[in-house]
Design a protein around this motif. Structure first.
Motif, PDB file in Angstrom:
ATOM      1  N   UNK A 239       0.852  -1.169   0.000  1.00  0.00           N
ATOM      2  CA  UNK A 239       0.000   0.000   0.000  1.00  0.00           C
ATOM      3  C   UNK A 239       0.903   1.238   0.000  1.00  0.00           C
ATOM      4  N   UNK A 240       0.552   2.239  -0.802  1.00  0.00           N
ATOM      5  CA  UNK A 240       1.384   3.440  -0.878  1.00  0.00           C
ATOM      6  C   UNK A 240       0.544   4.694  -0.699  1.00  0.00           C
ATOM      7  N   UNK A 241       1.215   5.776  -0.301  1.00  0.00           N
ATOM      8  CA  UNK A 241       0.532   7.066  -0.258  1.00  0.00           C
ATOM      9  C   UNK A 241       1.308   8.053  -1.133  1.00  0.00           C
ATOM     10  N   UNK A 242       0.668   8.533  -2.178  1.00  0.00           N
ATOM     11  CA  UNK A 242       1.338   9.457  -3.087  1.00  0.00           C
ATOM     12  C   UNK A 242       1.298  10.874  -2.527  1.00  0.00           C
ATOM     13  N   UNK A 243       2.082  11.765  -3.128  1.00  0.00           N
ATOM     14  CA  UNK A 243       2.127  13.158  -2.697  1.00  0.00           C
ATOM     15  C   UNK A 243       0.747  13.797  -2.778  1.00  0.00           C
ATOM     16  N   UNK A 244       0.061  13.554  -3.886  1.00  0.00           N
ATOM     17  CA  UNK A 244      -1.261  14.159  -4.071  1.00  0.00           C
ATOM     18  C   UNK A 244      -2.242  13.666  -3.020  1.00  0.00           C
ATOM     19  N   UNK A 245      -2.248  12.344  -2.820  1.00  0.00           N
ATOM     20  CA  UNK A 245      -3.188  11.770  -1.860  1.00  0.00           C
ATOM     21  C   UNK A 245      -2.897  12.312  -0.461  1.00  0.00           C
ATOM     22  N   UNK A 258       0.527  26.077  11.048  1.00  0.00           N
ATOM     23  CA  UNK A 258       1.525  25.225  11.709  1.00  0.00           C
ATOM     24  C   UNK A 258       2.560  24.745  10.702  1.00  0.00           C
ATOM     25  N   UNK A 259       3.633  24.158  11.214  1.00  0.00           N
ATOM     26  CA  UNK A 259       4.656  23.602  10.329  1.00  0.00           C
ATOM     27  C   UNK A 259       4.050  22.530   9.426  1.00  0.00           C
ATOM     28  N   UNK A 260       3.147  21.752   9.987  1.00  0.00           N
ATOM     29  CA  UNK A 260       2.469  20.713   9.219  1.00  0.00           C
ATOM     30  C   UNK A 260       1.729  21.338   8.027  1.00  0.00           C
ATOM     31  N   UNK A 261       1.029  22.429   8.312  1.00  0.00           N
ATOM     32  CA  UNK A 261       0.282  23.156   7.279  1.00  0.00           C
ATOM     33  C   UNK A 261       1.226  23.617   6.178  1.00  0.00           C
ATOM     34  N   UNK A 262       2.329  24.255   6.568  1.00  0.00           N
ATOM     35  CA  UNK A 262       3.293  24.723   5.570  1.00  0.00           C
ATOM     36  C   UNK A 262       3.942  23.545   4.831  1.00  0.00           C
ATOM     37  N   UNK A 263       4.152  22.457   5.593  1.00  0.00           N
ATOM     38  CA  UNK A 263       4.764  21.264   4.993  1.00  0.00           C
ATOM     39  C   UNK A 263       3.956  20.721   3.832  1.00  0.00           C
ATOM     40  N   UNK A 264       2.621  20.746   3.995  1.00  0.00           N
ATOM     41  CA  UNK A 264       1.778  20.249   2.907  1.00  0.00           C
ATOM     42  C   UNK A 264       1.909  21.125   1.667  1.00  0.00           C
ATOM     43  N   UNK A 265       2.035  22.447   1.897  1.00  0.00           N
ATOM     44  CA  UNK A 265       2.268  23.333   0.759  1.00  0.00           C
ATOM     45  C   UNK A 265       3.611  23.021   0.091  1.00  0.00           C
ATOM     46  N   UNK A 266       4.591  22.691   0.930  1.00  0.00           N
ATOM     47  CA  UNK A 266       5.907  22.366   0.379  1.00  0.00           C
ATOM     48  C   UNK A 266       5.835  21.116  -0.501  1.00  0.00           C
ATOM     49  N   UNK A 267       5.040  20.138  -0.045  1.00  0.00           N
ATOM     50  CA  UNK A 267       4.836  18.933  -0.861  1.00  0.00           C
ATOM     51  C   UNK A 267       4.213  19.335  -2.203  1.00  0.00           C
ATOM     52  N   UNK A 268       3.225  20.232  -2.120  1.00  0.00           N
ATOM     53  CA  UNK A 268       2.586  20.732  -3.342  1.00  0.00           C
ATOM     54  C   UNK A 268       3.582  21.423  -4.251  1.00  0.00           C
ATOM     55  N   UNK A 269       4.487  22.177  -3.644  1.00  0.00           N
ATOM     56  CA  UNK A 269       5.487  22.899  -4.421  1.00  0.00           C
ATOM     57  C   UNK A 269       6.413  21.929  -5.170  1.00  0.00           C
ATOM     58  N   UNK A 270       6.828  20.878  -4.451  1.00  0.00           N
ATOM     59  CA  UNK A 270       7.680  19.864  -5.094  1.00  0.00           C
ATOM     60  C   UNK A 270       6.927  19.214  -6.255  1.00  0.00           C
ATOM     61  N   UNK A 271       5.673  18.884  -6.018  1.00  0.00           N
ATOM     62  CA  UNK A 271       4.840  18.280  -7.056  1.00  0.00           C
ATOM     63  C   UNK A 271       4.727  19.214  -8.261  1.00  0.00           C
ATOM     64  N   UNK A 272       4.565  20.498  -7.942  1.00  0.00           N
ATOM     65  CA  UNK A 272       4.469  21.502  -9.014  1.00  0.00           C
ATOM     66  C   UNK A 272       5.715  21.477  -9.893  1.00  0.00           C
TER      67      UNK A 272
END
Lengths: 294, 253
Positions: A239-245, A258-272
């Motif tokens: 089972x895997x969890x992708x960046x988008x998911x 929070x850092x978690x909140x910003x972290x998710x944006x960072x994941x989005x940025x990498x995906x971008x």
């Protein structure tokens, strides 16, 4: 100033404003993504973010923000999808453009393109109720919600793009090349493999890149079909969890700022940036193939 | 008149869907001579030419009646291998159409497909066919660059070299110089005159001076019928048919 001049001016500014605002909005989204995303790095080191495989922002005491397993999962599911979709897509495209009688091509091509319109949630649903149990059955697993399931579904979703764009590329190979090959006594199969497909190769690469772009950014389907376990995948049966998911799952619940909140944006940025790279590559090859068409 | 026929058509009729394009064509092509086919646009001369290596059958809706004999054997007979026929009867197209590959690969392609594996043998043949077409000196230092970077005239000679490499017996040329400038045209015509020592050549042209310069025999086609056929000198100076006379004197075209 007469009426005609006024309408002329009006439409000039109307289109100017719509054009500029479309670009402006996209740019603003990028800026927002970057501004939020980059704030992650006030708390998290860049090396931890990119190299750690542990993503556990809500752990008590020592939260971790490593995206490596998410990135690997995304790439794995996408590559798996391409392994299935590329040969199938190019084969279908070659059949449609070179072998199928005209009436069949005129019917099949729109049908393939309609496949692109199936909502991703429906494809995901199909993955849960049909493909998952099937995979579990065939490979004797407890659950069929894994990387393989996601890959197959993404392959189905990327197929229309790959077929449609490669078919255009193959069909726009000048018939001069094919005739020259036939006149040398080369049969239809070898002409296709040695002349037509290589001549269409830049268009085909563009098609594959667009397919990858479609697969890597897909969210709902993989969210539903891959099981979403936070771990470094060992095989396609995991089972895997992708960046988008991951973004989709966590963003709804995360406390603002929070850092978690910003972290998710960072994941989005990498995906971008990943999908930007894929699209630029596609664009590069599409240009080459346009020039070639003349 | 023609003592050694290489190719002969017998009551050849060609239909494209409902239209009849060729009517009862009977023509004899002499071995190791140049035969020109002339006539106004749409008269069927290119169609006739493409019958000789069965390239017409790629177009859906084409139907052929009658026979075409290559060394006395009907190439439209059941069981004839079309690949084999096309390797014996090469075709040079109106627009130069080298493959989007290197100069060397353009020539090597036909050989490799034909099953030749010996690399040094392939290079030898490539060199020889480039020398035969007068291209060698111009391209020997850039054999591995794209053939599409050559000039139009060079591309056309490369196409001829590509056809020569697989050692055909007959070479068909479909208005081979219509896309070229006078200097390049001159080179191709010179080449045709040389090649007839070893090959049987059929050339379609709507340039009558060209037909006069390069060919030994000429056939005049009009509306799908072979109106007149004969020795080029005679056909151009003392045509038997009024239509031929009108055409060659430029009264219609």
């Amino acid at each position: 100033m007469n009426i005609r001049n006024i309408t002329d001016k009006f439409f000039h500014y109307f289109f100017l404003v719509s054009g500029v605002s479309a670009i402006g909005i996209l740019f603003a989204i990028f800026v927002m993504l970057a501004m939020n995303g980059l704030q992650t790095f006030t708390d998290v080191s860049i090396s931890q973010f990119f190299l750690s495989t542990r993503w556990n922002p809500s752990a008590f005491g020592e939260p971790s923000y490593g995206i490596l397993s998410l990135v690997v999962s995304s790439i794995m599911v996408t590559l798996g999808a391409m392994v299935i979709a590329v040969p199938l897509g190019i084969g279908t495209a070659a059949y449609l453009s070179e072998i199928a009688p005209p009436f069949l091509r005129e019917t099949l091509k729109p049908v393939v393109e309609i496949l692109a319109g199936i909502p991703s949630v429906v494809v995901g649903f199909f993955g849960i109720v049909f493909l998952g149990p099937l995979i579990a059955d065939v490979f004797n697993l407890t659950s069929g919600l894994n990387a393989l399931n996601g890959s197959i579904l993404l392959a189905i979703m990327a197929l229309p793009t790959i077929v449609s764009v490669s078919e255009d590329a193959i069909r726009s190979v000048p018939k001069d090349f094919k005739e020259a090959s036939y006149a040398l006594g080369v049969n239809r199969w070898l002409t296709l493999v040695k002349i037509t497909l290589p001549a269409a190769s830049s268009g085909i690469v563009a098609a594959v890149m667009l397919g990858i772009g479609r697969a890597i950014g897909e969210t709902m389907t993989v969210l539903m079909a891959t099981g979403n376990a936070l771990q470094m995948p060992g095989s396609f049966f995991d089972s895997v969890r992708t960046m988008t998911a991951n973004i989709a799952i966590e963003l709804g619940e995360v406390p603002f700022g929070t850092t978690h909140y910003f972290g998710l944006f960072a994941v989005g940025l990498v995906l971008f940036f990943m999908s930007l790279a894929v699209n630029l590559t596609a664009e590069h090859f599409t240009k080459k193939y346009r020039r070639y068409r003349t | 008149m023609i003592t050694s026929p290489k190719v002969e058509t017998k009551n050849l009729n060609l239909y494209y869907t409902e239209n009849q394009v060729l009517h009862d064509v009977n023509i004899t092509i002499a071995e190791k001579k140049v035969t020109a086919l002339i006539g106004p646009s749409g008269c069927g001369k290119s169609t006739l030419l493409r019958c000789f290596n069965r390239l017409n059958e790629l177009i859906v809706g084409t139907r052929i009646e009658g026979e075409i004999l290559l060394d006395g054997k009907n190439i439209y007979q059941n069981g004839m291998d079309v690949v084999d026929i096309r390797r014996r009867v090469g075709l040079i197209f109106q627009k130069p159409n080298p493959f989007p590959k290197s100069i060397y690969d353009n020539i090597a392609f036909g050989l490799k497909i034909g099953g030749m594996k010996n690399k040094s043998r392939i290079s030898e043949i490539a060199e020889k066919s480039l020398i035969d077409t007068g291209l060698w000196e111009e391209v020997k230092d850039r054999l591995h660059t794209s053939a599409l970077d050559l000039s139009g005239g060079q591309q056309q000679r490369l196409c001829i070299a590509r056809a020569l490499a697989i050692e055909p017996e007959v070479i068909l040329m479909d208005e081979p110089t219509s896309a070229l400038d006078p200097a390049a045209t001159f080179k191709i015509e010179e080449l045709v005159t040389q090649l007839k020592n070893s090959y049987t050549i059929i050339i379609v042209t709507h340039n009558m001076q060209q037909a006069g310069r390069v060919s030994d025999f000429t056939g005049f086609l009009y509306l799908g019928k072979l109106i007149e056929f004969g020795n080029t000198n005679i056909l151009f100076t003392r045509p038997k048919e009024k239509l031929t006379e009108n055409y060659i004197s430029g009264r219609f075209g």
